[in-house]
Design a protein around this motif. Structure first.
Motif, short mmCIF file in Angstrom:
data_model
loop_
_atom_site.label_atom_id
_atom_site.label_comp_id
_atom_site.label_asym_id
_atom_site.label_seq_id
_atom_site.Cartn_x
_atom_site.Cartn_y
_atom_site.Cartn_z
N ALA A 211 0.81 -1.22 0.00
CA ALA A 211 0.00 0.00 0.00
C ALA A 211 0.85 1.27 0.00
CB ALA A 211 -0.93 0.00 1.21
N ILE A 212 2.08 1.20 0.50
CA ILE A 212 2.87 2.43 0.73
C ILE A 212 3.30 3.10 -0.58
CG2 ILE A 212 4.80 3.44 1.94
CD1 ILE A 212 2.55 2.19 3.69
N PRO A 213 3.97 2.39 -1.51
CA PRO A 213 4.36 3.08 -2.75
C PRO A 213 3.16 3.57 -3.55
CG PRO A 213 4.82 0.73 -2.92
CD PRO A 213 4.48 1.00 -1.49
N ALA A 214 2.02 2.87 -3.46
CA ALA A 214 0.81 3.31 -4.16
C ALA A 214 0.33 4.64 -3.61
CB ALA A 214 -0.28 2.25 -4.04
N LEU A 215 0.34 4.79 -2.28
CA LEU A 215 -0.10 6.04 -1.67
C LEU A 215 0.85 7.20 -2.01
CD1 LEU A 215 -1.20 4.71 1.85
CD2 LEU A 215 -2.68 5.55 0.02
N ILE A 216 2.16 6.92 -2.02
CA ILE A 216 3.12 7.96 -2.39
C ILE A 216 2.90 8.39 -3.84
CG2 ILE A 216 5.55 8.56 -2.63
CD1 ILE A 216 6.17 6.41 -0.53
N ALA A 217 2.69 7.42 -4.74
CA ALA A 217 2.46 7.72 -6.15
C ALA A 217 1.22 8.60 -6.33
CB ALA A 217 2.32 6.43 -6.95
N MET A 218 0.16 8.29 -5.59
CA MET A 218 -1.07 9.08 -5.69
C MET A 218 -0.85 10.51 -5.21
SD MET A 218 -3.84 6.20 -4.47
CE MET A 218 -5.22 7.34 -4.46
N SER A 219 -0.05 10.67 -4.16
CA SER A 219 0.22 12.03 -3.67
C SER A 219 0.99 12.84 -4.69
CB SER A 219 1.00 11.97 -2.35
OG SER A 219 2.35 11.59 -2.56
N LEU A 220 1.88 12.19 -5.45
CA LEU A 220 2.63 12.89 -6.49
C LEU A 220 1.74 13.23 -7.67
CD1 LEU A 220 6.03 10.92 -6.52
CD2 LEU A 220 5.50 13.06 -5.35
N VAL A 221 0.85 12.30 -8.04
CA VAL A 221 -0.06 12.53 -9.16
C VAL A 221 -0.97 13.73 -8.88
CG1 VAL A 221 -2.03 11.59 -10.44
CG2 VAL A 221 0.00 10.17 -10.03
N PHE A 222 -1.52 13.78 -7.67
CA PHE A 222 -2.47 14.84 -7.31
C PHE A 222 -1.79 16.06 -6.68
CE2 PHE A 222 -5.11 10.96 -7.31
CZ PHE A 222 -6.06 11.36 -8.24
N GLU A 223 -0.43 16.01 -6.63
CA GLU A 223 0.37 17.11 -6.08
C GLU A 223 -0.12 17.52 -4.68
OE1 GLU A 223 0.23 20.22 -8.99
OE2 GLU A 223 1.54 19.15 -10.38
N TRP A 224 -0.36 16.51 -3.85
CA TRP A 224 -0.84 16.72 -2.49
C TRP A 224 0.34 16.62 -1.53
CZ3 TRP A 224 -1.33 13.84 2.13
CH2 TRP A 224 -2.19 14.41 3.08
N HIS A 225 0.86 17.77 -1.11
CA HIS A 225 2.02 17.80 -0.21
C HIS A 225 3.09 16.80 -0.68
CE1 HIS A 225 -0.27 20.30 2.57
NE2 HIS A 225 -1.24 19.42 2.54
N ASP A 226 3.43 16.91 -1.98
CA ASP A 226 4.26 15.87 -2.58
C ASP A 226 5.63 15.71 -1.90
OD1 ASP A 226 4.77 18.39 -3.51
OD2 ASP A 226 5.08 17.81 -5.59
N LYS A 227 6.24 16.79 -1.48
CA LYS A 227 7.55 16.67 -0.84
C LYS A 227 7.44 15.95 0.51
CE LYS A 227 11.69 19.35 0.29
NZ LYS A 227 12.34 20.68 0.23
N ALA A 228 6.50 16.38 1.33
CA ALA A 228 6.32 15.73 2.64
C ALA A 228 5.86 14.29 2.47
CB ALA A 228 5.31 16.51 3.47
N SER A 229 4.96 14.05 1.49
CA SER A 229 4.45 12.70 1.27
C SER A 229 5.57 11.75 0.86
CB SER A 229 3.38 12.71 0.18
OG SER A 229 2.26 13.48 0.59
N LEU A 230 6.49 12.24 0.01
CA LEU A 230 7.60 11.40 -0.42
C LEU A 230 8.53 11.07 0.75
CD1 LEU A 230 9.23 10.01 -2.64
CD2 LEU A 230 10.38 12.19 -3.07
N ILE A 231 8.88 12.08 1.53
CA ILE A 231 9.81 11.85 2.64
C ILE A 231 9.20 10.94 3.71
CG2 ILE A 231 11.16 12.95 4.45
CD1 ILE A 231 12.09 13.52 1.56
N ILE A 232 7.98 11.27 4.13
CA ILE A 232 7.33 10.47 5.17
C ILE A 232 7.01 9.06 4.65
CG2 ILE A 232 5.26 10.26 6.63
CD1 ILE A 232 5.21 13.35 6.69
N GLY A 233 6.52 9.00 3.42
CA GLY A 233 6.21 7.70 2.82
C GLY A 233 7.43 6.82 2.69
N LEU A 234 8.57 7.43 2.34
CA LEU A 234 9.81 6.66 2.23
C LEU A 234 10.21 6.08 3.57
CD1 LEU A 234 12.30 5.80 0.58
CD2 LEU A 234 13.34 7.99 1.17
N LEU A 235 10.04 6.85 4.64
CA LEU A 235 10.39 6.36 5.97
C LEU A 235 9.49 5.21 6.40
CD1 LEU A 235 10.99 9.79 7.78
CD2 LEU A 235 12.72 8.20 6.91
#
Length: 407
Positions: free
Chosen positions: A297-321
């Protein structure tokens, strides 16, 4: 040093093997970061950088198959020392003048490093089976988790070390420093490492490098997709994205990835507590399935945040952790299961076959990381990661559930 002299001979050998593994891991992580950042700074594309590591991964596949056989025939001390020497040779190849650091030469050096890494890993992981009684599965899980977790924590330090050495001393001097230090470790290992540890009583035939165990074959296939899911976005795409999109310096990229891998290694080390082994449980195929499903579920949620540009920087960093923490538990579970499933005599054969699949997953992930990022961006890498983890979960359905394993 009195406490060291009072330890059992087997434990002293284990500590020496672990020390070798740690030293090697530092240079391996640093070299990976040095190559990525140095050649990206020279103007190489992400796909070109990925190609520099292709032979590293290809020869890792071959080495795990052949190395397991060699370990069973020659002893794990010899395969470990050969691995250390080859890493020194790989580093020495990169000490040539800058105008000679052409792609084929760097690929050849990475090929030797790939052989060295997997000889070293196979030797260290296989040796644990020699130290733990067959009926002490909880203890086996604990020792494997500690070795694997500490290794990855040190690899994270190696990432930071690579970025720092590159910034402080330049590429060539950084390589020279690592080559000298690893040579000292190799000389100590030649003198102190016990002969014939892990050597099989029966001389296995070369054809026996392929596993006949269904459990090991299924676990190996799941491992392939698990590590492909990590490397498809972590190896090339992520550091280049952090540098190109976020504008991070070499120090920041190396430091952040170092923190990620150190945290990842820490979680691996405490995985037995997370999965309930502290209460007397030992993991089986059900645990592998559950944790793989959670990870998908985690990479899918990060991908969706990037697609919809929803706090993409924070989503990538937190999602990666979060991805790193859950992935660490998955990896630790797999590392325990392969040693648990393996036969005690010639354990390196089964472990070598399993890490062959691991290397194949890294190879696929590395190539896709560069190609997908260059053509479709980081989001595509994340969707592929999601699919790969889902395949690992699907395969985990067939893993045994606390039943005797025929090997």
């Amino acid at each position: 040093m009195t406490w060291l002299a009072n330890l059992s001979p087997k434990l002293r050998q284990y500590l020496l093997i672990t020390g070798n593994y740690w030293a090697f891991t530092l240079t391996d992580g640093a070299l990976r970061m040095l190559v990525v950042l140095y050649f990206y700074g020279l103007g190489y594309s992400p796909f070109d950088i990925a190609m520099l590591f292709v032979f590293y991964e290809i020869f890792g596949v071959v080495t795990n198959l052949v190395g397991g056989w060699l370990g069973a025939r020659l002893g794990l001390n010899k395969t470990m020392n050969i691995g250390l020497f080859l890493q020194i040779a790989s580093l020495a190849m990169l000490l040539v003048p800058a105008d000679l650091l052409v792609v084929p030469w760097v690929m050849a050096a990475q090929a030797i490093s790939g052989i060295a890494k997997d000889l070293n890993k196979m030797s260290a992981k296989s040796s644990i089976k020699m130290l733990v009684p067959g009926d002490a599965q909880s203890q086996l899980y604990k020792w494997i988790a500690i070795l694997t977790g500490s290794k990855n924590a040190l690899k994270g330090i190696g990432f930071f070390m690579g970025g720092a050495l590159l910034a402080l001393f330049g590429f060539r001097n950084a390589i020279l420093i690592m080559a000298v230090l690893l040579s000292l470790v190799w000389l100590v290992s030649l003198v102190k490492l016990k002969k014939d540890i892990g050597k099989s009583k029966a001389k296995p035939k070369f054809i026996e490098i392929f596993s006949k165990s269904k459990a090991i074959n299924v676990l190996s296939a799941a491992r392939l997709f698990l590590f492909g899911a990590r490397d498809v976005w972590f190896v090339v795409a992520l550091p280049v994205y952090l540098s190109a999109t976020f504008g991070w310096s070499h120090f920041y990229v190396g430091g952040f990835l170092a923190i990620w891998v150190i945290g990842y290694g820490f979680i691996q080390g405490i995985a037995p507590k997370i999965t309930g082994t502290a209460q007397g449980q030992t993991p089986d195929g059900k645990h592998a399935l559950m944790w793989a499903l959670l990870l998908s579920a985690i990479p899918a949620l990060i991908a969706m945040s990037l697609v919809f540009e929803w706090h993409d920087k924070a989503s990538l960093i937190i999602g990666l952790l979060i991805f790193g923490g859950i992935f660490a538990v998955n990896s630790s579970l797999h590392s325990f299961l392969i040693v648990s499933y393996s036969g005690e005599d010639g354990v390196s054969l089964d472990v070598g076959f399993y890490y062959m699949a691991n290397a194949m997953g890294r190879l696929i992930g590395t190539v896709l990381s560069g190609w997908l990022y260059q053509n479709y961006g980081l989001t595509a890498c994340l969707w592929f990661s999601t699919g790969f983890v889902a395949l690992a979960a699907l395969l985990s359905i067939a893993l045994p559930r606390h039943k005797a394993i025929a090997t």
